[in-house]
Motif scaffolding. Structure first.
Motif, PDB file in Angstrom:
ATOM      1  N   CYS A 130     115.563  34.494  -3.210  1.00 26.37           N
ATOM      2  CA  CYS A 130     114.702  32.691  -2.768  1.00 26.37           C
ATOM      3  C   CYS A 130     114.753  31.836  -3.452  1.00 26.37           C
ATOM      4  O   CYS A 130     115.313  30.720  -4.044  1.00 26.37           O
ATOM      5  CB  CYS A 130     113.454  32.983  -4.815  1.00 26.37           C
ATOM      6  SG  CYS A 130     112.709  35.036  -4.917  1.00 26.37           S
ATOM      7  N   LEU A 131     115.559  30.800  -1.445  1.00 22.25           N
ATOM      8  CA  LEU A 131     116.652  30.189  -2.017  1.00 22.25           C
ATOM      9  C   LEU A 131     115.592  29.025  -2.213  1.00 22.25           C
ATOM     10  O   LEU A 131     116.365  28.319  -2.606  1.00 22.25           O
ATOM     11  CB  LEU A 131     116.917  30.537  -0.524  1.00 22.25           C
ATOM     12  CG  LEU A 131     118.375  31.488  -0.394  1.00 22.25           C
ATOM     13  CD1 LEU A 131     118.677  31.419   1.411  1.00 22.25           C
ATOM     14  CD2 LEU A 131     119.144  31.898  -1.029  1.00 22.25           C
ATOM     15  N   GLU A 132     114.268  28.508  -1.527  1.00 20.71           N
ATOM     16  CA  GLU A 132     113.501  27.602  -1.622  1.00 20.71           C
ATOM     17  C   GLU A 132     113.414  27.307  -3.563  1.00 20.71           C
ATOM     18  O   GLU A 132     113.467  26.212  -3.612  1.00 20.71           O
ATOM     19  CB  GLU A 132     112.407  28.014  -1.145  1.00 20.71           C
ATOM     20  CG  GLU A 132     111.529  25.989  -0.600  1.00 20.71           C
ATOM     21  CD  GLU A 132     109.984  26.228   0.245  1.00 20.71           C
ATOM     22  OE1 GLU A 132     109.685  26.322  -0.217  1.00 20.71           O
ATOM     23  OE2 GLU A 132     110.714  27.212   0.931  1.00 20.71           O
ATOM     24  N   ASP A 133     113.061  28.482  -3.912  1.00 18.63           N
ATOM     25  CA  ASP A 133     112.757  28.047  -5.093  1.00 18.63           C
ATOM     26  C   ASP A 133     114.546  27.915  -5.895  1.00 18.63           C
ATOM     27  O   ASP A 133     114.271  26.908  -6.985  1.00 18.63           O
ATOM     28  CB  ASP A 133     112.498  29.330  -6.059  1.00 18.63           C
ATOM     29  CG  ASP A 133     110.356  29.944  -5.578  1.00 18.63           C
ATOM     30  OD1 ASP A 133     109.934  28.205  -5.382  1.00 18.63           O
ATOM     31  OD2 ASP A 133     110.417  30.362  -5.299  1.00 18.63           O
ATOM     32  N   ALA A 134     115.497  28.125  -5.492  1.00 15.91           N
ATOM     33  CA  ALA A 134     116.626  28.314  -6.330  1.00 15.91           C
ATOM     34  C   ALA A 134     116.546  26.427  -6.032  1.00 15.91           C
ATOM     35  O   ALA A 134     117.067  25.933  -6.611  1.00 15.91           O
ATOM     36  CB  ALA A 134     117.557  28.629  -5.819  1.00 15.91           C
ATOM     37  N   GLU A 135     116.492  26.515  -4.567  1.00 14.40           N
ATOM     38  CA  GLU A 135     116.798  24.418  -4.322  1.00 14.40           C
ATOM     39  C   GLU A 135     115.949  23.794  -5.549  1.00 14.40           C
ATOM     40  O   GLU A 135     116.892  22.889  -5.962  1.00 14.40           O
ATOM     41  CB  GLU A 135     116.931  24.618  -3.134  1.00 14.40           C
ATOM     42  CG  GLU A 135     117.269  23.221  -2.815  1.00 14.40           C
ATOM     43  CD  GLU A 135     118.209  23.003  -2.787  1.00 14.40           C
ATOM     44  OE1 GLU A 135     119.024  22.205  -3.286  1.00 14.40           O
ATOM     45  OE2 GLU A 135     119.596  24.115  -2.324  1.00 14.40           O
ATOM     46  N   LYS A 136     114.820  23.979  -5.996  1.00 16.16           N
ATOM     47  CA  LYS A 136     113.866  23.560  -6.402  1.00 16.16           C
ATOM     48  C   LYS A 136     114.320  23.421  -7.737  1.00 16.16           C
ATOM     49  O   LYS A 136     114.519  22.239  -8.298  1.00 16.16           O
ATOM     50  CB  LYS A 136     112.312  24.071  -6.553  1.00 16.16           C
ATOM     51  CG  LYS A 136     111.638  23.535  -4.923  1.00 16.16           C
ATOM     52  CD  LYS A 136     109.974  24.767  -5.006  1.00 16.16           C
ATOM     53  CE  LYS A 136     109.663  23.837  -3.658  1.00 16.16           C
ATOM     54  NZ  LYS A 136     108.452  24.889  -3.966  1.00 16.16           N
ATOM     55  N   ALA A 137     114.719  24.514  -8.607  1.00 16.34           N
ATOM     56  CA  ALA A 137     115.788  24.483  -9.872  1.00 16.34           C
ATOM     57  C   ALA A 137     116.560  23.298  -9.889  1.00 16.34           C
ATOM     58  O   ALA A 137     116.719  23.097 -10.567  1.00 16.34           O
ATOM     59  CB  ALA A 137     116.168  25.701  -9.963  1.00 16.34           C
ATOM     60  N   LYS A 138     117.467  23.361  -8.381  1.00 17.00           N
ATOM     61  CA  LYS A 138     118.873  23.085  -8.530  1.00 17.00           C
ATOM     62  C   LYS A 138     118.482  21.352  -8.911  1.00 17.00           C
ATOM     63  O   LYS A 138     119.054  20.687  -9.611  1.00 17.00           O
ATOM     64  CB  LYS A 138     119.803  22.931  -7.570  1.00 17.00           C
ATOM     65  CG  LYS A 138     120.864  22.761  -7.151  1.00 17.00           C
ATOM     66  CD  LYS A 138     121.995  22.908  -6.712  1.00 17.00           C
ATOM     67  CE  LYS A 138     123.304  22.658  -6.575  1.00 17.00           C
ATOM     68  NZ  LYS A 138     123.970  23.098  -5.296  1.00 17.00           N
ATOM     69  N   GLN A 139     117.291  21.399  -7.640  1.00 13.20           N
ATOM     70  CA  GLN A 139     116.807  19.915  -7.980  1.00 13.20           C
ATOM     71  C   GLN A 139     116.945  19.514  -8.920  1.00 13.20           C
ATOM     72  O   GLN A 139     117.025  18.348  -9.705  1.00 13.20           O
ATOM     73  CB  GLN A 139     116.303  19.550  -6.557  1.00 13.20           C
ATOM     74  CG  GLN A 139     115.747  17.929  -6.159  1.00 13.20           C
ATOM     75  CD  GLN A 139     115.288  17.775  -5.135  1.00 13.20           C
ATOM     76  OE1 GLN A 139     114.277  18.817  -5.230  1.00 13.20           O
ATOM     77  NE2 GLN A 139     114.800  16.611  -5.242  1.00 13.20           N
ATOM     78  N   GLN A 140     115.698  19.622  -9.442  1.00 13.02           N
ATOM     79  CA  GLN A 140     115.355  19.567 -10.855  1.00 13.02           C
ATOM     80  C   GLN A 140     116.098  19.514 -12.401  1.00 13.02           C
ATOM     81  O   GLN A 140     116.111  18.181 -13.318  1.00 13.02           O
ATOM     82  CB  GLN A 140     114.169  19.891 -11.430  1.00 13.02           C
ATOM     83  CG  GLN A 140     113.279  19.661 -13.036  1.00 13.02           C
ATOM     84  CD  GLN A 140     111.818  21.045 -12.455  1.00 13.02           C
ATOM     85  OE1 GLN A 140     111.675  21.746 -12.347  1.00 13.02           O
ATOM     86  NE2 GLN A 140     111.560  20.276 -14.154  1.00 13.02           N
ATOM     87  N   PHE A 141     117.134  20.228 -11.762  1.00 13.97           N
ATOM     88  CA  PHE A 141     118.593  20.222 -13.498  1.00 13.97           C
ATOM     89  C   PHE A 141     118.835  18.717 -12.418  1.00 13.97           C
ATOM     90  O   PHE A 141     119.761  18.714 -13.917  1.00 13.97           O
ATOM     91  CB  PHE A 141     119.250  22.142 -13.136  1.00 13.97           C
ATOM     92  CG  PHE A 141     120.620  21.146 -13.673  1.00 13.97           C
ATOM     93  CD1 PHE A 141     120.190  22.505 -14.661  1.00 13.97           C
ATOM     94  CD2 PHE A 141     121.492  20.975 -13.119  1.00 13.97           C
ATOM     95  CE1 PHE A 141     121.577  22.093 -15.214  1.00 13.97           C
ATOM     96  CE2 PHE A 141     122.628  21.254 -14.034  1.00 13.97           C
ATOM     97  CZ  PHE A 141     123.099  21.503 -15.140  1.00 13.97           C
ATOM     98  N   THR A 142     119.553  18.268 -11.299  1.00  9.95           N
ATOM     99  CA  THR A 142     119.486  17.501 -11.632  1.00  9.95           C
ATOM    100  C   THR A 142     119.548  16.317 -11.582  1.00  9.95           C
ATOM    101  O   THR A 142     120.200  15.164 -11.966  1.00  9.95           O
ATOM    102  CB  THR A 142     120.357  17.333  -9.398  1.00  9.95           C
ATOM    103  OG1 THR A 142     120.942  19.031  -9.555  1.00  9.95           O
ATOM    104  CG2 THR A 142     121.852  15.635  -9.295  1.00  9.95           C
TER     105      THR A 142
END
Length: 77
Positions: free
Chosen positions: A54-66
């Motif tokens: 789920c690459l789109e969701d993974a990117e959202k999680a990464k962005q929020q982490f950052t």
């Protein structure tokens, strides 16, 4: 049990749901200003989304982490 049973779709669904749950938990910790725990949960959510492709969701999680890391854990120079 048959050897040709395909459970990959069930695993993908599991990883997606697990990632979603971790994201919800992280929101709760963010609202309580528990940023370290929120970062841990976001990191776990990213891993689950990646495993579930789920690459789109993974990117959202990464962005929020950052965003949280930059806002609350800046290095002192």
């Amino acid at each position: 049990m048959s050897k040709d049973t395909d459970t990959s779709s069930q695993w993908i669904e599991f990883y997606k749901k697990k990632g979603d749950n971790l994201m919800e938990l992280s929101k709760n910790h963010i609202s309580n200003k528990e940023y370290r725990k929120a970062l841990e949960l976001l990191n776990q959510a990213y891993s689950m989304y990646t495993k579930g492709n789920c690459l789109e969701d993974a990117e959202k999680a990464k962005q929020q982490f950052t965003e949280i890391k930059e806002a609350h854990f800046k290095k002192k120079e």
